[in-house]
Design an enzyme around this catalytic site. Sequence first.
Site, PDB file in Angstrom:
ATOM      1  N   ASP A   1       0.680  -1.287  -0.414  1.00 15.35           N
ATOM      2  CA  ASP A   1      -0.160  -0.253   0.031  1.00 15.35           C
ATOM      3  C   ASP A   1       0.846   1.010   0.118  1.00 15.35           C
ATOM      4  OD1 ASP A   1      -2.611  -0.760  -0.140  1.00 15.35           O
ATOM      5  OD2 ASP A   1      -3.009  -0.970   1.773  1.00 15.35           O
TER       6      ASP A   1
ATOM      7  N   LYS B   1      -0.327  -0.236  -4.741  1.00 17.68           N
ATOM      8  CA  LYS B   1      -1.698  -0.196  -4.210  1.00 17.68           C
ATOM      9  C   LYS B   1      -1.926   1.320  -4.019  1.00 17.68           C
ATOM     10  CE  LYS B   1      -4.812  -2.632  -0.929  1.00 17.68           C
ATOM     11  NZ  LYS B   1      -5.386  -1.021  -0.507  1.00 17.68           N
TER      12      LYS B   1
ATOM     13  N   GLU C   1     -14.022  -2.570  -2.363  1.00 17.38           N
ATOM     14  CA  GLU C   1     -13.816  -2.792  -0.831  1.00 17.38           C
ATOM     15  C   GLU C   1     -15.116  -2.040  -0.108  1.00 17.38           C
ATOM     16  OE1 GLU C   1     -11.138  -1.678   1.517  1.00 17.38           O
ATOM     17  OE2 GLU C   1     -11.969  -2.001   3.594  1.00 17.38           O
TER      18      GLU C   1
HETATM   19  O1  KIV Z   1      -5.166  -2.021   4.202  1.00 16.30           O
HETATM   20  C1  KIV Z   1      -5.427  -2.925   3.773  1.00 16.30           C
HETATM   21  O2  KIV Z   1      -4.745  -4.142   4.591  1.00 16.30           O
HETATM   22  C2  KIV Z   1      -6.098  -3.016   2.731  1.00 16.30           C
HETATM   23  C3  KIV Z   1      -6.985  -4.074   2.822  1.00 16.30           C
HETATM   24  C4  KIV Z   1      -8.189  -4.102   3.720  1.00 16.30           C
HETATM   25  C5  KIV Z   1      -7.679  -5.080   0.897  1.00 16.30           C
HETATM   26  O3  KIV Z   1      -6.192  -2.062   2.151  1.00 16.30           O
END
Ligand code: KIV
Length: 267
Positions: free
Chosen positions: A86, A115, A184
Site C-alpha cells: 500500500d 496499491k 472494498e
Molecule cells: O490495508 C489493507 O489491508 C487493505 C485491504 C483491506 C484491502 O487495503
Amino acid sequence: MSALPISVATLAAMKSRGERIVCLTCYDAGFARLLDAAGVDLALVGDSLGMVLQGHDTTVPVTLDQMVYHTACVSRGRERALVVADLPFLACGTPVRALESAARLMQEGGAQVVKLEGGATMLETVRRLCDLGVPVCAHLGLLPQSVHRLGGYRFQGRDHASADAIRHDALAMQEAGASLLVLECVPEALATEISRTLTIPVIGIGAGAGCDGQVLVLHDMLGIDPGRAPGFSRDFLAGRGSILEAVTAYADAVRRGDFPAAAETPY
Ligand code: KIV
C-alpha cells in the site's frame, strides 16, 4: 496450483481460466512463509497494519517508512506470493510524490505491485506509474484513508450515483493501465458486474462472492481481536488446530467459491 512465483501475468491468466485468486494481508517474514505454505497467491502489505499492529483507529497515521519496513520483511519471507504494498496516506498526494513513494516501496521494500486508494483524482498518477513500468493495484469503494471525509467506515455504491461513479472509475483505472483492482465494501451485484466487465482481476473485500478473488485482513480471519472483525470476515482459526490450517482453509474456501457466504455479504 503451480509452485512458480506469481506475477501480474499469472493473475491475468487465472482470471481468464476462471480460477479464483487468494489474497491476505501480511506484515512480516514469518507470516509471508506461512502464506506461501498455504498457497495464498497475493501477500498484501496493507496499511491496515496501522490498526491491527500499531493500535490506531485508522490507517491515516501510517508512514511510508513504516510501509517500506514491513514490505521488506514480507519480501524476505515470501517465495511464491506476489507482494503488493500500500501507498499510505498522501504518499501519492501529487504524481511526483507517488513516483518517489512507489520507488521506495519497490527498491527498498521489494514490492512487486503498489496499491493506491482513489478514483478519478488518481488517474493521472496511475497512468504515469504504469507508463514507467510500475504495476498498480487500484482500490475503489470504501477508501479507508478517506475515513475522516467519509465520516466512518461505510459501505459505498449503494445508490445509483455512487454505483455509477465506482463503475466509471473501475473502467478508467483499467484504461490507465492498472493491473489489478481491489473493491472494498460495495454491494455484491455491483462488484460482480464490475468483475465481469473488466479484463483485469478484481479482488473483493466485503463485496460478495462474485469477484475474481478475495482478500481479508489476516488478524480478522484469525480471530485475533474478537469483536473488532467486520461482519463480512470469518474466523478461520475457530475449530482448527493451527494457523497454517486456518489459512489453508481460507485459501480452499476462496478457490471453491465458499467464501464469502450469504451471511458474510451484507448488501
Ligand atoms: O490495508 C489493507 O489491508 C487493505 C485491504 C483491506 C484491502 O487495503
